[in-house]
Design a protein around this motif. Sequence first.
Motif, PDB file in Angstrom:
ATOM      1  N   SER B 240     102.879   2.436 -13.969  1.00 19.59           N
ATOM      2  CA  SER B 240     103.123   3.016 -15.297  1.00 19.59           C
ATOM      3  C   SER B 240     103.770   1.984 -16.223  1.00 19.59           C
ATOM      4  CB  SER B 240     104.017   4.248 -15.172  1.00 19.59           C
ATOM      5  OG  SER B 240     105.227   3.910 -14.517  1.00 19.59           O
ATOM      6  N   ALA B 241     104.676   1.156 -15.671  1.00 18.92           N
ATOM      7  CA  ALA B 241     105.310   0.107 -16.479  1.00 18.92           C
ATOM      8  C   ALA B 241     104.287  -0.956 -16.873  1.00 18.92           C
ATOM      9  CB  ALA B 241     106.461  -0.528 -15.701  1.00 18.92           C
ATOM     10  N   LEU B 242     103.373  -1.257 -15.974  1.00 18.13           N
ATOM     11  CA  LEU B 242     102.323  -2.245 -16.275  1.00 18.13           C
ATOM     12  C   LEU B 242     101.412  -1.729 -17.382  1.00 18.13           C
ATOM     13  CD1 LEU B 242     100.751  -4.842 -15.683  1.00 18.13           C
ATOM     14  CD2 LEU B 242      99.602  -3.660 -13.808  1.00 18.13           C
ATOM     15  N   LYS B 243     101.105  -0.450 -17.307  1.00 20.59           N
ATOM     16  CA  LYS B 243     100.243   0.139 -18.335  1.00 20.59           C
ATOM     17  C   LYS B 243     100.908   0.043 -19.714  1.00 20.59           C
ATOM     18  CE  LYS B 243      98.319   4.368 -20.050  1.00 20.59           C
ATOM     19  NZ  LYS B 243      98.829   5.647 -20.500  1.00 20.59           N
ATOM     20  N   LEU B 244     102.181   0.405 -19.772  1.00 21.87           N
ATOM     21  CA  LEU B 244     102.901   0.334 -21.045  1.00 21.87           C
ATOM     22  C   LEU B 244     102.966  -1.111 -21.550  1.00 21.87           C
ATOM     23  CD1 LEU B 244     105.886   2.794 -20.489  1.00 21.87           C
ATOM     24  CD2 LEU B 244     103.959   3.083 -22.047  1.00 21.87           C
ATOM     25  N   ALA B 245     103.189  -2.038 -20.619  1.00 22.43           N
ATOM     26  CA  ALA B 245     103.263  -3.456 -21.007  1.00 22.43           C
ATOM     27  C   ALA B 245     101.930  -3.928 -21.580  1.00 22.43           C
ATOM     28  CB  ALA B 245     103.653  -4.307 -19.804  1.00 22.43           C
ATOM     29  N   VAL B 251     101.786  -8.037 -21.903  1.00 20.10           N
ATOM     30  CA  VAL B 251     100.897  -8.838 -21.050  1.00 20.10           C
ATOM     31  C   VAL B 251      99.515  -8.839 -21.696  1.00 20.10           C
ATOM     32  CG1 VAL B 251     102.178  -8.238 -18.952  1.00 20.10           C
ATOM     33  CG2 VAL B 251     100.154  -6.928 -19.569  1.00 20.10           C
ATOM     34  N   GLN B 252      98.824  -9.966 -21.553  1.00 22.36           N
ATOM     35  CA  GLN B 252      97.490 -10.051 -22.165  1.00 22.36           C
ATOM     36  C   GLN B 252      96.399  -9.595 -21.195  1.00 22.36           C
ATOM     37  OE1 GLN B 252      99.872 -12.676 -22.943  1.00 22.36           O
ATOM     38  NE2 GLN B 252     100.080 -11.258 -24.664  1.00 22.36           N
ATOM     39  N   VAL B 253      96.717  -9.680 -19.898  1.00 18.78           N
ATOM     40  CA  VAL B 253      95.770  -9.185 -18.892  1.00 18.78           C
ATOM     41  C   VAL B 253      96.564  -8.367 -17.880  1.00 18.78           C
ATOM     42  CG1 VAL B 253      94.092  -9.800 -17.110  1.00 18.78           C
ATOM     43  CG2 VAL B 253      94.348 -11.275 -19.106  1.00 18.78           C
ATOM     44  N   ALA B 254      96.128  -7.146 -17.624  1.00 18.21           N
ATOM     45  CA  ALA B 254      96.727  -6.336 -16.558  1.00 18.21           C
ATOM     46  C   ALA B 254      95.681  -6.220 -15.461  1.00 18.21           C
ATOM     47  CB  ALA B 254      97.116  -4.957 -17.076  1.00 18.21           C
ATOM     48  N   TRP B 255      96.026  -6.723 -14.296  1.00 19.85           N
ATOM     49  CA  TRP B 255      95.054  -6.744 -13.190  1.00 19.85           C
ATOM     50  C   TRP B 255      95.745  -6.293 -11.919  1.00 19.85           C
ATOM     51  CZ3 TRP B 255      94.342 -10.335  -8.889  1.00 19.85           C
ATOM     52  CH2 TRP B 255      93.111 -10.203  -8.251  1.00 19.85           C
ATOM     53  N   ARG B 256      95.295  -5.244 -11.344  1.00 17.90           N
ATOM     54  CA  ARG B 256      95.860  -4.678 -10.124  1.00 17.90           C
ATOM     55  C   ARG B 256      97.325  -4.296 -10.322  1.00 17.90           C
ATOM     56  NH1 ARG B 256      93.883  -4.714  -5.239  1.00 17.90           N
ATOM     57  NH2 ARG B 256      95.899  -5.290  -4.417  1.00 17.90           N
ATOM     58  N   SER B 257      97.679  -3.059 -10.116  1.00 15.01           N
ATOM     59  CA  SER B 257      96.742  -1.975  -9.881  1.00 15.01           C
ATOM     60  C   SER B 257      97.181  -0.814 -10.757  1.00 15.01           C
ATOM     61  CB  SER B 257      96.790  -1.518  -8.431  1.00 15.01           C
ATOM     62  OG  SER B 257      96.346  -2.512  -7.556  1.00 15.01           O
ATOM     63  N   LEU B 258      96.310  -0.449 -11.672  1.00 16.39           N
ATOM     64  CA  LEU B 258      96.580   0.708 -12.511  1.00 16.39           C
ATOM     65  C   LEU B 258      95.933   1.930 -11.865  1.00 16.39           C
ATOM     66  CD1 LEU B 258      95.807  -0.984 -15.931  1.00 16.39           C
ATOM     67  CD2 LEU B 258      98.043  -0.237 -15.155  1.00 16.39           C
ATOM     68  N   SER B 259      96.542   3.083 -12.067  1.00 18.82           N
ATOM     69  CA  SER B 259      95.992   4.295 -11.463  1.00 18.82           C
ATOM     70  C   SER B 259      94.706   4.684 -12.190  1.00 18.82           C
ATOM     71  CB  SER B 259      97.003   5.433 -11.573  1.00 18.82           C
ATOM     72  OG  SER B 259      97.103   5.848 -12.921  1.00 18.82           O
ATOM     73  N   PRO B 260      93.827   5.436 -11.520  1.00 15.67           N
ATOM     74  CA  PRO B 260      92.604   5.894 -12.190  1.00 15.67           C
ATOM     75  C   PRO B 260      92.890   6.613 -13.507  1.00 15.67           C
ATOM     76  CG  PRO B 260      92.452   6.319  -9.847  1.00 15.67           C
ATOM     77  CD  PRO B 260      93.848   5.817 -10.097  1.00 15.67           C
ATOM     78  N   ASP B 265      92.724   6.543 -19.346  1.00 18.40           N
ATOM     79  CA  ASP B 265      93.458   6.671 -20.599  1.00 18.40           C
ATOM     80  C   ASP B 265      93.281   5.417 -21.465  1.00 18.40           C
ATOM     81  OD1 ASP B 265      95.197   7.966 -22.323  1.00 18.40           O
ATOM     82  OD2 ASP B 265      96.922   6.876 -21.548  1.00 18.40           O
ATOM     83  N   LEU B 266      93.377   4.256 -20.836  1.00 22.03           N
ATOM     84  CA  LEU B 266      93.277   3.003 -21.584  1.00 22.03           C
ATOM     85  C   LEU B 266      91.862   2.746 -22.094  1.00 22.03           C
ATOM     86  CD1 LEU B 266      95.577   0.740 -19.375  1.00 22.03           C
ATOM     87  CD2 LEU B 266      96.014   1.492 -21.714  1.00 22.03           C
ATOM     88  N   GLN B 267      90.883   3.367 -21.446  1.00 19.43           N
ATOM     89  CA  GLN B 267      89.507   3.194 -21.920  1.00 19.43           C
ATOM     90  C   GLN B 267      89.332   3.743 -23.337  1.00 19.43           C
ATOM     91  OE1 GLN B 267      87.453   4.842 -18.538  1.00 19.43           O
ATOM     92  NE2 GLN B 267      86.839   2.827 -17.771  1.00 19.43           N
ATOM     93  N   ALA B 497      90.160  -4.917 -14.976  1.00 19.61           N
ATOM     94  CA  ALA B 497      91.262  -5.556 -15.709  1.00 19.61           C
ATOM     95  C   ALA B 497      91.357  -4.938 -17.089  1.00 19.61           C
ATOM     96  CB  ALA B 497      91.033  -7.057 -15.818  1.00 19.61           C
ATOM     97  N   VAL B 498      92.573  -4.912 -17.596  1.00 20.48           N
ATOM     98  CA  VAL B 498      92.801  -4.453 -18.965  1.00 20.48           C
ATOM     99  C   VAL B 498      93.207  -5.683 -19.766  1.00 20.48           C
ATOM    100  CG1 VAL B 498      94.224  -2.974 -20.424  1.00 20.48           C
ATOM    101  CG2 VAL B 498      93.496  -2.175 -18.179  1.00 20.48           C
ATOM    102  N   VAL B 499      92.475  -5.981 -20.818  1.00 24.70           N
ATOM    103  CA  VAL B 499      92.734  -7.237 -21.535  1.00 24.70           C
ATOM    104  C   VAL B 499      93.023  -6.993 -23.013  1.00 24.70           C
ATOM    105  CG1 VAL B 499      91.319  -8.608 -19.967  1.00 24.70           C
ATOM    106  CG2 VAL B 499      90.284  -7.677 -22.004  1.00 24.70           C
ATOM    107  N   ALA B 500      93.835  -7.891 -23.551  1.00 28.42           N
ATOM    108  CA  ALA B 500      94.160  -7.844 -24.974  1.00 28.42           C
ATOM    109  C   ALA B 500      93.028  -8.511 -25.752  1.00 28.42           C
ATOM    110  CB  ALA B 500      95.476  -8.578 -25.211  1.00 28.42           C
TER     111      ALA B 500
END
Lengths: 342, 525
Positions: B240-245, B251-260, B265-267, B497-500
């Motif tokens: 959850s902290a990674l998602k908020l970040a 963070v410009q790239v979030a990789w491993r491991s966000l929950s489904p 939600d981020l999509q 991955a979630v990217v900026a």
Amino acid sequence: MASRSGSLPRYIVQRVLLIIPMVWILLTMVFLLMRVAPGDPVSASVGGRLTEAAMDERRASLGLDRPLLTQYFEYLGGILRLDLGQTISDNRPIIDIVKENGGATLTLTVAALLIALVVGIPAGLIAGRFRDTTGDVGIRMFGILTYAAPVFFTGILVQLLVAEYGGDWPTSSASSPITEFTVQSRTNILLVDAMLMGDWSAVLEVLQYLLLPALTLGLLICGIFIRLTRVNVLQTLQGDYVEAARARGIKESKVVRSHAFRNALVPVVTVIGLQVALLLSGAVLTEKTFNWPGIGSELIDYIELRDYAAVQGIITVFALVVILISLLIDIINALIDPRVRY
Amino acid sequence: MVSRRLLAVAGAGVLAASLAACGGGDSGSGGGGDAAGGGAPWVLGTTDTVTSLDPAGSYDLGSSTLQYQMYQQLLTIPAGSNTPEGDAAESCSYDDPTTFTCKLRPGLTFSNGNELTSSDVKFTFERNLNIADPNGASVLLASVDSIETPDDQTVTFNLNKPDTTFQFVVTHASAGSIVDEETYPADALVANEEAVGSGPFVMAEYQDGNQASLEKSESYKGPREAKSSQVFVKYYKEPSALKLAAENGEVQVAWRSLSPTDIKDLQGSDSVEVIEGAGSEIRYFVWQLGTNMGKEKAVRQAVAEVIDREAIAQRAYDGTVDPLYSIVPPGFPGQVDAFQDVYGQNSVSEARGMLQQGGIQTPVNLTLGYTPSHYGPNAVDEATELKRQLDASGLFNVTLKSAEWTQYQDLYKQNAYDLFQLGWFPDFLDADNYLAPFFVDGGFYENNYSNQQVNQLVAKEQGSNKDATREKTFQQLQQIVAEDVPVVPSWVGKNTAVVAPGMQGVEETLDPAFIFRMWTVSNEG
């Protein structure tokens, strides 16, 4: 005439000697509890990948197949030599964890305590002074709520609110990676290191990052200060010396400020020390929630990894801190109030 | 704003006064370094943890991710490929099924200036085997018998059995990262701050559990030249902290491991982009053949017939995983959807027929085990969904049981469950890694499955260096597994991955190898 048993030096010696059985019982409990819990460091880390035979080999190389008593005395021997050993899961000297992560925990707990005092004491004073008014009821409710709300719940709530409405205000970590990289580590306390470097933008940034976790943990403690201060204010306002001051025609505001409030704060000072254990336990969860790089969040990780050595070492340090602060408070109390020595 | 800053500084003074007296010694970390070269630095956020930067002391993805950046391996898996290509080695080949020879690139050096020769390679592998650290990956080097270095550029591995998978083992960060014999002791791990390699990045600073700072190595020679001058890796304790970040741009790239749920939600977020690539992490259910129901092939087959993997992927994982119809995920040479071939669309009537033919009375009572503490919170949803499907068929009566991870491992070996959930993450990109550990004499999970034909086929594929032969053998193995059903594959994860905005090259690296190739990524934002 005071008896020999009531002398301050003797009292201090007694209290210091009591630390030994306290620490020993605690260390034994931690050792046994870790072994009673199912699993071990090997199954926690590589279970589900290796055969049982391969895992047994790893257990043997770690010495986990030796008799429990041998492991226990080895552990106690290490503590006596002031050697906390090194972690099983990542071969890290435990003293390094204390040094490298202790600064963050200290920063968080001190900041939380300051927030608790700054919010809790004035609120308690106001509530006590204006008893049974709407303000008193509101403050009491606030105190109960902050104390009753689990710290991780408050933490997540604060994070979500700030993420939604707080613009770019950071919601986790102790600073941005670039600041952590550029601030040269001297004391292992990022805020102090940034100040020593004279990098005030880094100081501001670190304070920004500190606010949410410190507020979360501070709110947990401030409920106690609110209630305690309020009760003491109510008692002092009914004290004979307050009545006497009023009878002498001293202005009510001065009576309250100089006589009631000042005396009401004396017990609060002693309670501050007693909150250390609560602060440390709250810090464990707060650090985890806010990705704060302190000892508490490390402790949770090592518990999940069943890293006996790390958990034993970190809890030993936590326990010693609490015990030493309790000792300090006892001594201060004995100095202030000789009755506690008898 | 000014008053807020003044307050902050004043507060800092009070706080610092309280803290300064309690400060520790000089750790010497940090450095105030200035990133060399151009290109904006960027931050990778992850919830992975790092065991050790010394390759001999780790066997986990978090450590490997950093080791891939810091060290060279003889061979590397390029983005989007299954075939190893030269990294420190110009070329590697099998002289025969038990002899593997590599020729090093000329002029290789470690970032400390020491030369990298075949002697370092020999030292690396022998050291890993010698230390055999409990947290290490020496188990992957079990087939190494001896190592020879005829000259400074050539290294020959003599294997104790025919092993075609060894070419993949040397690509693994923990098994194959080459270390400097002048820096690394032969019988002990080095401290993280002393770790040095010859990879595309140099570790400028590392703080355990907090962050790592990597700078482009100017001495690297090979196909993995870094596009960024500086990269930070920030470690998060909670998804959850990674998602908020990621949402906040910390963070410009979030990789491993966000929950489904977080990914879903981020999509829908405007501030970040969710990129998905093919994955290789799988989940599956294992039959314990030591139980009364587990030993009945008809029961195992009936469950394979009833299970609706698409529903599991959608209902338990919000569609963030793909249904898996073989224990080997798609994309691997030799992979076939064997369970789909054998069972087709899920059918209750077919399953009923199987049970009747096997003389099994219905409803069949089954105990289904799962652990909520190792595979994430969605493991519960997955087990619940499978129970729902089996119960709804009217053929089964499923009881769910769960246990904490370390206890779970004992229980599934002790026949506490007829069927239990496990996951797998490959050590290397070869179908063998999804077959040999699972089906040779009960596999690592000791489920009492044994099939001599399977054992022989595994030995055959491991001993063959002919791609066509191996692929055919893999297909045969998958077919046997689908018919015997010692396991029921459930799903294969994606590499997400979630990217900026402005991040380039992330999509390229999201492949089943699960190597985050920071050298391909740059921040153009």
